[in-house]
Each structure stands twice: as C-alpha cells, then as structure tokens.
Design a protein around this motif. Structure first.
Motif, PDB file in Angstrom:
ATOM      1  N   ARG A   7      -0.415   3.795   6.691  1.00 44.99           N
ATOM      2  CA  ARG A   7       0.321   4.934   7.256  1.00 44.99           C
ATOM      3  C   ARG A   7       0.163   4.989   8.780  1.00 44.99           C
ATOM      4  NH1 ARG A   7      -1.877   9.372   2.886  1.00 44.99           N
ATOM      5  NH2 ARG A   7      -0.143   9.280   1.396  1.00 44.99           N
ATOM      6  N   THR A   9       9.274   6.880  -0.115  1.00 42.62           N
ATOM      7  CA  THR A   9       9.037   5.880   0.922  1.00 42.62           C
ATOM      8  C   THR A   9      10.283   5.514   1.721  1.00 42.62           C
ATOM      9  OG1 THR A   9       9.247   4.176  -0.793  1.00 42.62           O
ATOM     10  CG2 THR A   9       7.009   4.862  -0.177  1.00 42.62           C
ATOM     11  N   SER A  26       0.823  -1.208   0.000  1.00 38.21           N
ATOM     12  CA  SER A  26       0.000   0.000   0.000  1.00 38.21           C
ATOM     13  C   SER A  26       0.857   1.257   0.000  1.00 38.21           C
ATOM     14  CB  SER A  26      -0.929   0.007   1.215  1.00 38.21           C
ATOM     15  OG  SER A  26      -1.899  -1.009   1.104  1.00 38.21           O
ATOM     16  N   LEU A  27       1.923   1.242   0.760  1.00 40.49           N
ATOM     17  CA  LEU A  27       2.782   2.424   0.845  1.00 40.49           C
ATOM     18  C   LEU A  27       3.553   2.667  -0.453  1.00 40.49           C
ATOM     19  CD1 LEU A  27       4.036   1.717   4.457  1.00 40.49           C
ATOM     20  CD2 LEU A  27       2.546   3.615   3.778  1.00 40.49           C
ATOM     21  N   GLN A  76       1.154   4.003  -3.220  1.00 41.26           N
ATOM     22  CA  GLN A  76       0.434   5.253  -3.013  1.00 41.26           C
ATOM     23  C   GLN A  76       0.804   6.210  -4.153  1.00 41.26           C
ATOM     24  OE1 GLN A  76       2.030   7.922   0.181  1.00 41.26           O
ATOM     25  NE2 GLN A  76       3.314   6.129   0.671  1.00 41.26           N
ATOM     26  N   PRO A  77      -0.084   7.122  -4.526  1.00 40.73           N
ATOM     27  CA  PRO A  77       0.134   7.940  -5.732  1.00 40.73           C
ATOM     28  C   PRO A  77       1.482   8.653  -5.778  1.00 40.73           C
ATOM     29  CG  PRO A  77      -2.108   8.208  -4.948  1.00 40.73           C
ATOM     30  CD  PRO A  77      -1.404   7.376  -3.919  1.00 40.73           C
ATOM     31  N   GLU A  78       1.922   9.237  -4.667  1.00 40.50           N
ATOM     32  CA  GLU A  78       3.175   9.990  -4.674  1.00 40.50           C
ATOM     33  C   GLU A  78       4.375   9.082  -4.955  1.00 40.50           C
ATOM     34  OE1 GLU A  78       0.228  11.909  -1.878  1.00 40.50           O
ATOM     35  OE2 GLU A  78       1.006   9.879  -2.225  1.00 40.50           O
ATOM     36  N   SER A  79       4.361   7.909  -4.358  1.00 40.86           N
ATOM     37  CA  SER A  79       5.451   6.960  -4.558  1.00 40.86           C
ATOM     38  C   SER A  79       5.405   6.351  -5.957  1.00 40.86           C
ATOM     39  CB  SER A  79       5.375   5.853  -3.508  1.00 40.86           C
ATOM     40  OG  SER A  79       6.315   4.839  -3.768  1.00 40.86           O
ATOM     41  N   LEU A 111      -4.529   2.624   2.400  1.00 42.48           N
ATOM     42  CA  LEU A 111      -3.354   3.465   2.569  1.00 42.48           C
ATOM     43  C   LEU A 111      -3.363   4.188   3.906  1.00 42.48           C
ATOM     44  CD1 LEU A 111      -0.754   4.769   1.584  1.00 42.48           C
ATOM     45  CD2 LEU A 111      -2.140   6.409   0.286  1.00 42.48           C
ATOM     46  N   GLU A 112      -4.508   4.731   4.293  1.00 38.55           N
ATOM     47  CA  GLU A 112      -4.571   5.455   5.561  1.00 38.55           C
ATOM     48  C   GLU A 112      -4.232   4.540   6.738  1.00 38.55           C
ATOM     49  OE1 GLU A 112      -6.894   5.347   3.272  1.00 38.55           O
ATOM     50  OE2 GLU A 112      -6.917   7.395   2.480  1.00 38.55           O
TER      51      GLU A 112
END
Length: 311
Positions: A153, A199, A108-109, A112-115, A149-150
């Motif tokens: 995190r 990440t 999931s991490l 995630q969109p940014e990664s 994702l939440e």
C-alpha cells in the motif's frame, strides 16, 4: 505446422499476458483449461512438474514462462513485433520489472482481506483454504517473498506515478511509442487489480494509466478455440519435437549435452523438472523427457530466472 496450444485458466494474470500477446499477433490458438492449483496431472504429463501458469505447447515442444512464450510467438509471426527494433533492452528490462516488482505488489493487494472477500465470495470456505495453501506452497523455497500488505500500500503510489508520468510525457499511446512486451507485462498485474471494486481504484485513480490499460486490453485474445487435455496429450505423443536451435551449446557452469539434470525457477514455483539436457543457449534451456501419457517432449525454459542442477 503444429497448432499453438495454451494451457491456462481464465483468472491467471500471466495467462492474460499470454492471451493478449496472442491477440496482438493476430494468431489463432487452441485453449486447454487447467486447474488453478495443484495437482495438474494432465499438464504434469507434458511439463514434468512445472507449476506456473500458463504453458504453451507447440506439438511436442512445451514452453514455460511468458518471457520465453513471447520469444516463441515472435518466431511464429515476426510482426507486429513484441521486441521493437532498437528498443529490445528497454522493453525487456521494463517487462522484467513489471513481471516481478509490480506483480508481487499486486498479489498482496489483491489478496488483502477486503479484496479477497469480494473476489472469492462464491468460493466455498474449504476450497478457499485449499487455494491459499497452494499459493503459500507456490511461494515457498524460492527467492521471491510476498510483499507485506502495508508495504505494498505504501509503495503503490510511487509505482503508479512513475507509470503515469511515462505515459503523459512519452512518445505515444504506449510505453515505448509502439506496443511491445513492456505493455503486456505491465497490463496483466493491473488487469488483476481491476477484478474487484476494492482494488480497481488503484488503477482508475491514474487517468493516463487507466486509458493506456484500456488500449492494451482492446487488442483482445486472437482467435481461440477449445481443446481437451486428452487431445493435447495425443498431439504431443504423435508429434516429433522440433529441431534444436541453430546455436552453439553454451553453458558457463560446465553442463554438457545429454547430462541428466533438473531445471527449476529460482523465484517461486521452484518445483524441479528432471530430464536430459539437450541445449543451453544464451536465452533458452531445453530438456528432453518422456512420459507414458505425453510421450517424448522437449521442455523449454528461459535462462533468466531459472537454474540447472545435476542429478
């Protein structure tokens, strides 16, 4: 003795686990690169459709899942041990937790969109869409579900502080004093996170963890040399499978030798592999199957995390 042939691709976390175990053992092996997503026709000729990466081939014997690959490598070379004497249940229980709980958080991490934007920046949009569709299919139909994702995190600090404490107050430079299956099972999801600057802080913010990961990764990958898929298939066709384990056929659900069955993972990548059931032991299941390209092979699965169904 047949060569060790690892079917893998460079970016696979579980393949990194296998490569590190080969390096830890100081073994020489042949490297066959496979596609990161389906279809995988050359590999399917050996496995019958098992979807996960990596797969270890030894002649006409095909080993699925890194938990079982670790056992096969222990047979190949007993020292240094992946399962240290007196720590067998501790190291294997920890490895199971890392391969499942920790790994699913890292998925999931990492995605995630940014990664994902950084990790897959050079991948064409159409190829990226195909990869995401393949991963959705991979995680469909089994007991595993993607950690939101939440939630990933939210829970990550608790996972890492426990690991940090174990390393700060443990018995040495490794999780259980000496290197073991536990270290390599925990290392590969963290190696996955280290793939981008987005990440990487999830590892680097924990100094004892970061130092331990560097020690584990420093064992390297052993002595690898390239082999083509066609060469691997030719070896399987021209080699007889190894003798069955010297252990009583034991199945609590009444499956019998010679019965036509399917075996599949229960968590994800649950595509069934069909064949003739040759052996069920306390740790291992073996199917015989024949393919026009791969010949007659024995496909090995761990008992834990897999199921047998009658055809």
């Amino acid at each position: 003795m047949s060569e060790l042939i690892l079917h893998h691709y460079p970016q696979s976390p579980f393949a990194e686990k296998a490569r590190l175990m080969l390096g830890f053992k100081g073994l020489s092996w042949r490297s066959v690169h496979i596609p990161p997503m389906s279809p995988k026709p050359d590999l399917t000729a050996l496995t019958g459709g098992y979807r996960k990466t990596p797969v270890l081939q030894v002649g006409a014997d095909i080993y699925c899942d890194t938990a079982l690959i670790a056992r096969r490598l222990e047979q190949e070379k007993s020292t240094p041990a992946l399962f240290p004497l007196g720590q067998e249940i501790n190291t294997q229980a920890f490895a199971f937790w890392a391969d499942n709980v920790v790994f699913h958080h890292t998925v999931s991490l990492v995605f995630q969109p940014e990664s994902a934007a950084v990790r897959f920046a050079k991948v064409p949009p159409q190829a990226m869409q195909a990869l995401m569709a393949d991963r959705i299919a991979l995680f469909s139909g089994g007991s595993a579900s993607r950690v939101p994702l939440e939630q990933a995190r939210h829970q990550w600090p608790a996972l890492m502080v426990r690991l940090e404490q174990q390393l700060q107050h443990g018995a040495g430079d490794f999780l259980f004093g000496e290197p073991s299956i536990a270290d390599f099972s925990m290392a590969h999801p963290l190696w996955f996170l280290k793939g981008t600057a987005v990440t990487s802080p999830l590892v680097d913010n924990y100094p004892a963890v970061a130092a331990w990961l560097a020690r584990v990764l420093s064992v390297g990958h052993g002595n690898a040399s390239e082999m083509s898929a066609d060469q691997a298939l030719q070896i399987a066709r021209n080699t007889a499978p190894a003798a069955l384990p010297d252990e009583v056929f034991e199945d609590p659900n009444g499956f019998k030798p010679g019965q036509h069955v399917t075996i599949s993972a229960t968590d994800y990548g649950v595509d069934p592999v069909a064949g003739e059931l040759l052996f069920t032991g306390r740790e291992e299941l073996i199917l015989r199957r024949t393919d026009e390209r791969g010949g007659t092979v024995h496909v090995h699965f761990p008992r834990l995390g897999f199921c047998i169904r009658a055809q």
